[in-house]
Design a protein around this motif. Sequence first.
Motif, PDB file in Angstrom:
ATOM      1  N   GLY A  51      49.483   9.474  41.806  1.00  0.00           N
ATOM      2  CA  GLY A  51      48.629  10.190  42.751  1.00  0.00           C
ATOM      3  C   GLY A  51      48.374  11.644  42.438  1.00  0.00           C
ATOM      4  N   HIS A  52      49.166  12.250  41.555  1.00  0.00           N
ATOM      5  CA  HIS A  52      48.894  13.656  41.275  1.00  0.00           C
ATOM      6  C   HIS A  52      47.721  13.779  40.303  1.00  0.00           C
ATOM      7  CE1 HIS A  52      51.421  13.315  37.601  1.00  0.00           C
ATOM      8  NE2 HIS A  52      50.802  14.410  37.203  1.00  0.00           N
ATOM      9  N   ILE A  53      47.095  14.943  40.334  1.00  0.00           N
ATOM     10  CA  ILE A  53      45.931  15.212  39.482  1.00  0.00           C
ATOM     11  C   ILE A  53      46.143  16.551  38.792  1.00  0.00           C
ATOM     12  CG2 ILE A  53      43.425  15.596  39.422  1.00  0.00           C
ATOM     13  CD1 ILE A  53      43.177  13.787  41.863  1.00  0.00           C
ATOM     14  N   SER A  54      45.800  16.607  37.521  1.00  0.00           N
ATOM     15  CA  SER A  54      45.919  17.829  36.729  1.00  0.00           C
ATOM     16  C   SER A  54      44.550  18.272  36.243  1.00  0.00           C
ATOM     17  CB  SER A  54      46.802  17.599  35.498  1.00  0.00           C
ATOM     18  OG  SER A  54      48.095  17.216  35.872  1.00  0.00           O
ATOM     19  N   LEU A  55      44.412  19.562  36.065  1.00  0.00           N
ATOM     20  CA  LEU A  55      43.249  20.133  35.383  1.00  0.00           C
ATOM     21  C   LEU A  55      43.616  20.180  33.907  1.00  0.00           C
ATOM     22  CD1 LEU A  55      40.478  21.563  35.454  1.00  0.00           C
ATOM     23  CD2 LEU A  55      41.728  23.714  35.744  1.00  0.00           C
ATOM     24  N   ALA A  56      42.725  19.718  33.050  1.00  0.00           N
ATOM     25  CA  ALA A  56      43.032  19.646  31.622  1.00  0.00           C
ATOM     26  C   ALA A  56      41.865  20.152  30.787  1.00  0.00           C
ATOM     27  CB  ALA A  56      43.357  18.208  31.235  1.00  0.00           C
ATOM     28  N   THR A  57      42.182  20.541  29.564  1.00  0.00           N
ATOM     29  CA  THR A  57      41.151  20.896  28.590  1.00  0.00           C
ATOM     30  C   THR A  57      41.310  19.981  27.389  1.00  0.00           C
ATOM     31  OG1 THR A  57      42.552  22.557  27.526  1.00  0.00           O
ATOM     32  CG2 THR A  57      41.057  23.332  29.235  1.00  0.00           C
ATOM     33  N   LEU A  58      40.201  19.726  26.739  1.00  0.00           N
ATOM     34  CA  LEU A  58      40.221  18.901  25.542  1.00  0.00           C
ATOM     35  C   LEU A  58      40.740  19.734  24.385  1.00  0.00           C
ATOM     36  CD1 LEU A  58      39.510  16.244  24.159  1.00  0.00           C
ATOM     37  CD2 LEU A  58      37.199  17.120  23.837  1.00  0.00           C
TER      38      LEU A  58
END
Length: 86
Positions: A51-58
Amino acid sequence: MDKVLNIEERQHKVNKAVRELRRNKLAHGQSFMINSKTLPQGQCYIEYPDGHISLATLNHTKRDFTIVRELSAMEVSNLRNQFELY
């Protein structure tokens, strides 16, 4: 008018397919990438089965993602509402 309805119908089918893919991936313990036009190019959200969500970069050199930060519970709730992820 038929062309507009046809486009809307196709978009509805695509959205339904993406939602089903998301559900299946999360149910099988895999993460799911969420793209948003509001993020800078090269960034996305990664949703996890717990259920957790992360902000990510490629990360182009590793052909993988680098986690920028975890979203707060309020941010996760807002994102789920924005994208109708129930």
